[in-house]
Write an enzyme that holds these catalytic residues in place. Structure first.
Site, mmCIF file in Angstrom:
data_model
loop_
_atom_site.group_PDB
_atom_site.id
_atom_site.type_symbol
_atom_site.label_atom_id
_atom_site.label_comp_id
_atom_site.label_asym_id
_atom_site.label_seq_id
_atom_site.Cartn_x
_atom_site.Cartn_y
_atom_site.Cartn_z
ATOM 1 C CB CYS A 112 39.024 51.491 32.170
ATOM 2 S SG CYS A 112 40.044 52.217 30.898
ATOM 3 C CE LYS A 135 47.096 55.335 32.123
ATOM 4 N NZ LYS A 135 45.770 55.602 32.711
ATOM 5 C CG ASN A 136 49.646 53.057 35.210
ATOM 6 O OD1 ASN A 136 48.733 53.814 34.881
ATOM 7 N ND2 ASN A 136 49.637 51.771 34.916
ATOM 8 C CG ASP A 142 47.504 47.948 32.970
ATOM 9 O OD1 ASP A 142 46.323 47.592 33.135
ATOM 10 O OD2 ASP A 142 47.994 48.958 33.510
ATOM 11 N NE ARG A 184 41.507 57.241 30.365
ATOM 12 C CZ ARG A 184 41.427 56.066 30.983
ATOM 13 N NH1 ARG A 184 40.750 55.081 30.441
ATOM 14 N NH2 ARG A 184 42.023 55.864 32.138
ATOM 15 N NE ARG A 234 39.727 49.803 37.535
ATOM 16 C CZ ARG A 234 40.616 50.427 36.753
ATOM 17 N NH1 ARG A 234 41.893 50.178 36.871
ATOM 18 N NH2 ARG A 234 40.228 51.303 35.870
ATOM 19 N N PRO A 235 36.755 48.854 43.669
ATOM 20 C CG PRO A 235 36.294 47.475 45.486
ATOM 21 C CD PRO A 235 36.687 47.441 44.038
ATOM 22 C CB VAL A 236 37.655 53.868 46.682
ATOM 23 C CG1 VAL A 236 37.830 54.257 45.223
ATOM 24 C CG2 VAL A 236 36.251 54.229 47.174
#
Length: 429
Positions: free
Chosen positions: A126, A22-23, A316, A408, A131-133
């Site tokens: 999630c 997926k990643n 993960d 997901r 988890r900033p951008v």
């Protein structure tokens, strides 16, 4: 809303085919925006996140054709996507689409690289911390883009195109590395990324971009060099196997006992996790077909682990390891260094009778002899599958609620497990 019902106590024996990662699949699909020619991706997993990204790309005017099964195809083989971004008709990624999945924010990189502008909603996904951008935005600014925030949207413009630059990330960021690499492929001049993420999925995307005509070297190391090109062309690429799915099923076998071949798995993608499984008492045997995991007779031993960027133990797989340690002999310590809020599975594992004590970023797990089935609720993607692992070994029945999180990231989870002897079924509605 669907639920999964599990009656624990069965050992797992047989073969579990490992799906495409997926990643890697998500950024590979996004990379198709960099060219007006068709990108063909094989071994794309059938997941809710992939379907959501197809909707997001469709909003930009991208045509995606999913090839049907071919004679001789195995039922678990991933789908083949033909992705054509010949005409990008909209450079806005709206909130109602982006809010459902964080990775969709990454469309900002190819859009500004190729179209010299983008307007992308701040992301969702999630709920495991902020988890900033900001690091993604920093990378684009280094490449010469002008950024502003307007009504919850990041608006980015590069009227004359992006320009090569030196990007030094203050901390390792997978998403930031993906964005910087994609954006730099069409920038004028040379870009050097230092303190880059080394994850196998970064290497997979770089390999695909190079097939498309990019000039990227050093992917998989902390220093990536990109020579910008004026145009990328189409290509065909196979998504690498999912190391998180591999590790998840490996821990399920270690938890229940039994002997399972993880078909198509590649040990070098998760060596640190396999080393931990060996310490915990499992037998790990790589072969030409994949990786065999077995635990017959011996108990589970406690281990101490701290998550770390690749090649360290993956964040993960932290929840899945914690589920395994609930039945280990003695006490184990699991330290989460990547994301805050990533211990939401602790209170649900406690419903099985697990003894877990939290102190800051470290969980101490005191192993017990038996878990008991219970009604539990999935809180995020990886936490939800830790509940499945616990349920497979617990006495009696477990009902896992809110399993849309599972869909997901795990393709046909209940089918793969039931084929190896697990008593597991999906209950619809």
């Amino acid at each position: 809303m669907d639920r999964i019902r599990i009656v624990g106590g069965n050992k797992l024996n047989g073969t579990i085919p490992i799906s495409g990662a997926k990643n890697a699949a998500l950024p590979l699909m996004i990379a198709a925006l960099l060219t007006d020619e068709t990108l063909i991706l094989d071994n794309v997993p059938r997941l809710a996140d992939v379907a959501q990204l197809q909707r997001i790309l469709g909003n930009h005017g991208v045509d995606i054709m999913s090839a049907g099964k071919r004679p001789g195809d195995h039922e678990y083989q991933g789908q083949t996507l033909h992705i054509s971004a010949a005409n990008i008709i909209d450079t806005t990624a709206p909130y109602e689409l982006v809010s459902k999945m964080r990775a969709s924010f990454w469309v900002i990189a190819p859009l500004v690289a190729r179209m010299h502008e983008a307007r992308v909603s701040l992301p969702g996904g999630c709920a495991i911390g902020t988890r900033p951008v900001d690091l993604l935005n920093m990378a684009l600014e280094k490449l010469g883009a002008e950024l502003s925030i307007d009504g919850g949207y990041v608006v980015v413009k590069a009227p004359g195109g992006l320009k090569g630059a030196e990007i030094d990330f203050p901390k390792v960021t997978v998403s930031g590395t993906h964005v910087a690499v994609m954006a730099a492929t069409l920038a004028k001049g040379t870009t050097v990324i230092t303190n880059a993420a080394c994850e196998p999925e970064i290497v997979d995307v770089a390999d695909c971009l190079n097939k498309m005509g990019a000039k990227i070297s050093g992917a998989g190391t902390t220093r990536i060099v990109i020579e910008g090109v004026t145009k990328l062309h189409g290509a065909r690429h196979t998504v690498l196997p999912d190391r998180i799915e591999t590790g998840t099923y490996a821990m399920a076998v270690a938890m229940t006992g039994g002997d399972v071949l993880l078909a198509g798995a590649r040990p070098e993608l998760l060596q640190s996790a396999l080393d931990v499984l060996v310490q915990a008492g499992a037998t790990v045997t790589p072969n030409n077909e994949g990786i065999r995991i077995a635990r017959n007779g011996a108990g589970i031993k406690s281990v101490d682990v701290a998550t770390a960027p690749f090649p360290g133990f993956p964040t993960d797989l932290q929840a899945q390891l914690m589920a395994l340690m609930t039945m280990a002999k003695g006490s184990s310590h699991i330290t989460e260094t990547i994301f805050e809020n990533r211990f939401m599975h602790v209170q649900e594992l406690a419903r099985f009778g697990a003894r877990i004590h939290l102190d800051g970023e470290t969980a101490t797990v005191d192993g017990i002899a038996k878990l008991r089935g219970a009604p539990v609720m999935a809180t995020d993607l990886r936490a939800s599958v830790s509940l499945v692992i616990a349920a497979l070994a617990a006495e009696g029945e477990t009902m896992v609620n809110r399993i849309y999180h599972l869909d997901r990231g795990f393709e046909r989870l209940e089918e793969k497990l039931s084929a190896c002897g697990a008593q597991i079924e999906r209950i619809s509605g």
